[in-house]
Write a protein that holds these residues in place. Structure first.
Motif, short mmCIF file in Angstrom:
data_model
loop_
_atom_site.label_atom_id
_atom_site.label_comp_id
_atom_site.label_asym_id
_atom_site.label_seq_id
_atom_site.Cartn_x
_atom_site.Cartn_y
_atom_site.Cartn_z
N SER A 278 37.18 43.23 29.78
CA SER A 278 37.73 43.03 28.43
C SER A 278 36.64 42.93 27.38
CB SER A 278 38.60 41.77 28.39
OG SER A 278 39.65 41.87 29.32
N TYR A 293 33.74 39.75 31.06
CA TYR A 293 34.95 38.94 30.99
C TYR A 293 36.13 39.71 31.57
CZ TYR A 293 38.51 35.72 29.35
OH TYR A 293 39.54 34.81 29.30
N SER A 295 39.91 39.49 31.82
CA SER A 295 41.02 38.75 31.20
C SER A 295 42.10 38.38 32.21
CB SER A 295 41.62 39.58 30.06
OG SER A 295 42.10 40.82 30.54
N SER A 296 42.31 39.23 33.23
CA SER A 296 43.34 38.92 34.22
C SER A 296 42.99 37.70 35.07
CB SER A 296 43.59 40.13 35.12
OG SER A 296 42.40 40.52 35.79
N GLY A 298 40.77 35.39 33.57
CA GLY A 298 40.44 34.38 32.57
C GLY A 298 39.04 33.83 32.77
N LYS A 299 38.13 34.65 33.32
CA LYS A 299 36.80 34.18 33.69
C LYS A 299 35.73 35.23 33.40
CE LYS A 299 37.38 30.07 35.73
NZ LYS A 299 36.61 28.86 35.36
N TRP A 300 34.49 34.74 33.23
CA TRP A 300 33.31 35.59 33.13
C TRP A 300 32.68 35.72 34.51
CZ3 TRP A 300 31.82 38.01 28.65
CH2 TRP A 300 32.35 37.54 27.45
#
Length: 449
Positions: A278, A293, A295-296, A298-300
């Motif tokens: 993302s 990142y 998004s699915s 929600g983490k780096w």
């Protein structure tokens, strides 16, 4: 190492040491280009090393190979202490697993335990296979299973170690998969191919005040930098993973990815899957210069824990390096041809048989779809200025099908054109729609935004 052969070692060590001093070379592979600094292998038998010992050791060795475990059931007492000191004082090192597995299944478990316990600053990992404990299946199958498990966990070099007769008798097929052969032979140089030769167990290291096993690297096979990955100090040079990903690209999250950028654990269920990136950001952490990142999730994630692939259709690709062409999507059968760096090739993205990567199918065969090796040849989004400038002569077309019959007019090099949108064909190729309702190519080699 080579504990079964202690009596042979003691009988031959004097002759070997004398021969080494006068520079003799036996067998099929010359040692004339071998390293001059020591390459010791160290275990708990050398004791818990001190800061003073390791600081002094740095000037005496090319690199160190440290035992991590004696099979899954026993960890070397001082491996954690000793490897931490190598890192602190900038000594490149590898780690080895003294094999005790009994089957292919237990070999995989042993490999997992070895990797999880290892110091991740190790430049390479070694399978020390010198005892036959295999009771189920074949030894070659077990060695292969260890290799395949480690390959899934790490991209670092994997080395096979044994004494010559054992290597050829019990692992002659499976050992060929490894990146290098480390062969022990105290009476003569090995007569099989090798990159590292353990020639004695009686080399004195003044920094430690004791004798250790010692090896010589044949630099005509692999230079010292191959073993150390160019590391000269713990912090002065790190070989970073590819860190030039862009938002919108896709990555495959490695099986060995264990932690997110924030240090929290990555669930096993979330590994070995494809994800869209993302956004990206620059950082310096571990062996990464970039965080991605997802998004699915929600983490780096760190760039070192991923491999980027082209997913979906992009029409054509401009290669950033020479790529071999293969006749199969698994990339196991070379056609003998290749594409030169800088070549733009048209192709269709297909998934590899393993399901863990993608390929580009061209008119000549298959090439890797790793984003590190190519870039999409077309502009895929509209720039904020909504203008393009021609880099060479192009044609405006009355229809989106670029046939000669549909040409409206020629546009000279250096002309600025106003565009309204980028459109995509089913093949993945793109074209611009101009403000006058005409169409021009979106190939980056023809126009620039």
């Amino acid at each position: 190492m080579w504990y079964q052969q202690q009596w042979v070692k003691r009988l031959t060590q004097t002759a070997v040491a004398a021969s080494a001093l006068i520079g003799l070379a036996w067998g099929s592979q010359s040692v004339a280009h071998a390293s001059t600094l020591a390459i010791p292998d160290i275990s708990e038998w050398q004791g818990k090393l001190t800061s003073s010992q390791v600081a002094n050791l740095k000037s005496q060795v090319s690199f160190v190979i440290n035992r991590r475990q004696y099979g899954s059931s026993y960890q070397d007492l001082y491996a954690t202490n000793n490897t931490a000191l190598y890192v602190k004082y900038g000594i490149p090192f590898g780690e080895y697993d003294y094999a005790r597995f009994t089957s292919a299944a237990s070999a995989k478990t042993e490999a997992k335990d070895f990797y999880n316990r290892s110091n991740k600053n190790a430049q390479f990992y070694v399978l020390d296979f010198e005892e036959n404990d295999v009771t189920s299946g074949t030894t070659n199958a077990a060695v292969k299973a260890w290799y395949e498990e480690m390959s899934a966990l790490t991209s670092k070099k994997l080395i096979f170690y044994s004494y010559q007769s054992f290597a050829t008798s019990y692992a002659n097929t499976a050992r060929q998969n490894f990146d290098a052969q480390w062969i022990a032979n105290y009476s003569t140089t090995p007569t099989i191919s090798y990159a590292l030769w353990q020639y004695t167990d009686n080399n004195y290291l003044s920094a430690l005040g004791e004798y250790t096993d010692n090896s010589k690297a044949v630099t005509s096979v692999h230079p010292i930098s191959w073993w150390t990955d160019g590391v000269t100090t713990a912090l002065s040079h790190v070989t970073y993973a590819y860190s030039s990903y862009k938002a919108g690209q896709h990555i495959y999250l490695h099986k060995g990815a264990t932690k997110y950028v924030d240090g929290t654990a990555i669930s096993t269920a979330d590994r070995q899957k494809f994800y869209a990136v993302s956004k990206v950001k620059s950082l310096t952490q571990s062996k990464s210069k970039q965080a991605l990142y997802i998004s699915s999730l929600g983490k780096w994630v760190l760039s070192q824990d991923a491999t980027g692939y082209w997913v979906g259709q992009h029409g054509s690709y401009t290669l950033s390096k020479k790529l071999n062409i293969y006749s199969d999507a698994a990339l196991t059968k070379k056609t003998g041809s290749s594409y030169a760096s800088g070549t733009t090739v048209a192709g269709t993205v297909v998934k590899a048989p393993s399901g863990k990567s993608y390929r580009i199918k061209t008119s000549k065969g298959y090439i890797s779809a790793n984003t590190q090796y190519s870039n999409h040849a077309y502009y895929e989004s509209l720039g904020s200025a909504k203008t393009i400038t021609t880099k060479k002569k192009v044609y405006e077309y009355n229809k989106s099908t670029f046939k000669q019959a549909n040409r409206a007019s020629a546009v000279t090099k250096g002309t600025k054109l106003t565009v309204t949108v980028v459109k995509k064909r089913s093949t993945g190729s793109r074209y611009f729609v101009l403000s006058n309702g005409k169409y021009v190519t979106a190939l980056q080699s023809y126009v620039t935004e």
